[in-house]
Design an enzyme around this catalytic site. Structure first.
Site, PDB file in Angstrom:
ATOM      1  N   GLN A  93       0.846  -1.200   0.000  1.00 46.53           N
ATOM      2  CA  GLN A  93       0.000   0.000   0.000  1.00 46.53           C
ATOM      3  C   GLN A  93       0.877   1.244   0.000  1.00 46.53           C
ATOM      4  O   GLN A  93       1.809   1.363   0.803  1.00 46.53           O
ATOM      5  CB  GLN A  93      -0.930   0.011   1.221  1.00 46.53           C
ATOM      6  CG  GLN A  93      -1.935   1.151   1.175  1.00 46.53           C
ATOM      7  CD  GLN A  93      -2.942   1.131   2.330  1.00 46.53           C
ATOM      8  OE1 GLN A  93      -2.865   0.277   3.226  1.00 46.53           O
ATOM      9  NE2 GLN A  93      -3.867   2.062   2.305  1.00 46.53           N
ATOM     10  N   VAL A  95      -0.770   4.535  -0.922  1.00 48.90           N
ATOM     11  CA  VAL A  95      -1.661   5.661  -0.625  1.00 48.90           C
ATOM     12  C   VAL A  95      -2.574   5.223   0.526  1.00 48.90           C
ATOM     13  O   VAL A  95      -3.325   4.250   0.393  1.00 48.90           O
ATOM     14  CB  VAL A  95      -2.504   6.074  -1.849  1.00 48.90           C
ATOM     15  CG1 VAL A  95      -3.403   7.259  -1.489  1.00 48.90           C
ATOM     16  CG2 VAL A  95      -1.602   6.431  -3.040  1.00 48.90           C
ATOM     17  N   HIS A  99      -8.688   1.922  -0.937  1.00 52.08           N
ATOM     18  CA  HIS A  99      -9.122   1.872  -2.338  1.00 52.08           C
ATOM     19  C   HIS A  99      -9.074   0.436  -2.827  1.00 52.08           C
ATOM     20  O   HIS A  99      -8.274  -0.367  -2.355  1.00 52.08           O
ATOM     21  CB  HIS A  99      -8.248   2.769  -3.215  1.00 52.08           C
ATOM     22  CG  HIS A  99      -6.785   2.518  -3.049  1.00 52.08           C
ATOM     23  ND1 HIS A  99      -6.057   2.993  -1.969  1.00 52.08           N
ATOM     24  CD2 HIS A  99      -5.907   1.814  -3.805  1.00 52.08           C
ATOM     25  CE1 HIS A  99      -4.792   2.611  -2.085  1.00 52.08           C
ATOM     26  NE2 HIS A  99      -4.685   1.887  -3.178  1.00 52.08           N
TER      27      HIS A  99
HETATM   28  P1  5GP Z   1      -1.612   1.162  -3.503  1.00 53.92           P
HETATM   29  O1  5GP Z   1      -0.175   0.864  -3.852  1.00 53.92           O
HETATM   30  O2  5GP Z   1      -1.722   2.134  -2.351  1.00 53.92           O
HETATM   31  O3  5GP Z   1      -2.467  -0.059  -3.322  1.00 53.92           O
HETATM   32  O4  5GP Z   1      -2.229   1.858  -4.786  1.00 53.92           O
HETATM   33  C1  5GP Z   1      -2.080   3.201  -5.070  1.00 53.92           C
HETATM   34  C2  5GP Z   1      -2.339   3.369  -6.533  1.00 53.92           C
HETATM   35  O5  5GP Z   1      -2.570   4.737  -6.777  1.00 53.92           O
HETATM   36  C3  5GP Z   1      -1.188   2.927  -7.435  1.00 53.92           C
HETATM   37  O6  5GP Z   1      -1.634   1.923  -8.334  1.00 53.92           O
HETATM   38  C4  5GP Z   1      -0.776   4.209  -8.147  1.00 53.92           C
HETATM   39  O7  5GP Z   1      -0.398   4.001  -9.486  1.00 53.92           O
HETATM   40  C5  5GP Z   1      -2.024   5.070  -8.030  1.00 53.92           C
HETATM   41  N1  5GP Z   1      -1.767   6.501  -7.989  1.00 53.92           N
HETATM   42  C6  5GP Z   1      -0.819   7.156  -7.262  1.00 53.92           C
HETATM   43  N2  5GP Z   1      -0.899   8.480  -7.468  1.00 53.92           N
HETATM   44  C7  5GP Z   1      -1.918   8.673  -8.338  1.00 53.92           C
HETATM   45  C8  5GP Z   1      -2.483   9.854  -8.936  1.00 53.92           C
HETATM   46  O8  5GP Z   1      -2.071  10.989  -8.709  1.00 53.92           O
HETATM   47  N3  5GP Z   1      -3.537   9.650  -9.781  1.00 53.92           N
HETATM   48  C9  5GP Z   1      -4.040   8.407 -10.060  1.00 53.92           C
HETATM   49  N4  5GP Z   1      -5.076   8.333 -10.908  1.00 53.92           N
HETATM   50  N5  5GP Z   1      -3.538   7.282  -9.507  1.00 53.92           N
HETATM   51  C10 5GP Z   1      -2.480   7.412  -8.667  1.00 53.92           C
END
Ligand code: 5GP
Length: 114
Positions: A93, A95, A99
């Site tokens: 993770q 962010v 999600h």
């Molecule tokens: P995690 O790694 O937290 O499960 O997923 C975060 C996701 O957010 C990643 O797939 C990354 O590519 C996406 N992401 C990060 N920053 C942004 C952004 O500014 N806009 C969009 N649309 N996606 C983002």
């Protein structure tokens, strides 16, 4: 507290490609797609990660699943898609605003060989 990237997107302080929105959540295209279709379904309520969800979030969590279904239908991938929730830094993770990743157009079956 500092807003996460997703709160800024929800508040239109950052641009994104929105594919669905209602009063409880938003669905956007991932900026760095890991599959031909890679959508993020994001609740408007800020829950940092799934393990911090409360009993009171139960209806919202169910709603997010129904939005996954709706968006998959909207994009014509209802027959074959995967969903992923990364919970915690060690699980990938990045962010810290809950999600759901909706991925389609790529075969992930080798992740869980039968
Ligand atoms: P995690 O790694 O937290 O499960 O997923 C975060 C996701 O957010 C990643 O797939 C990354 O590519 C996406 N992401 C990060 N920053 C942004 C952004 O500014 N806009 C969009 N649309 N996606 C983002």
């Amino acid at each position: 507290m500092t807003k996460t990237i997703f709160e800024k997107i929800i508040d239109r302080e950052l641009p994104s490609n929105i594919v669905y929105e209602d009063d409880k959540c938003i669905a956007i295209e991932d900026i760095a797609p890991k599959a031909p279709i890679h959508i993020l379904i994001i609740p408007k309520k800020s829950i940092p990660k799934l393990s911090e969800a409360k009993k009171a979030d139960e209806v919202l969590l169910g709603h997010l699943m129904m939005v996954v279904k709706k968006v998959a239908e909207q994009l014509g991938v209802q027959d074959a898609f995967n969903i992923v929730i990364n919970n915690g830094e060690k699980a990938g993770q990045t962010v810290f605003h809950l999600h759901i990743h909706l991925l389609a157009g790529k075969n992930f079956t080798d992740l869980f060989p039968g």
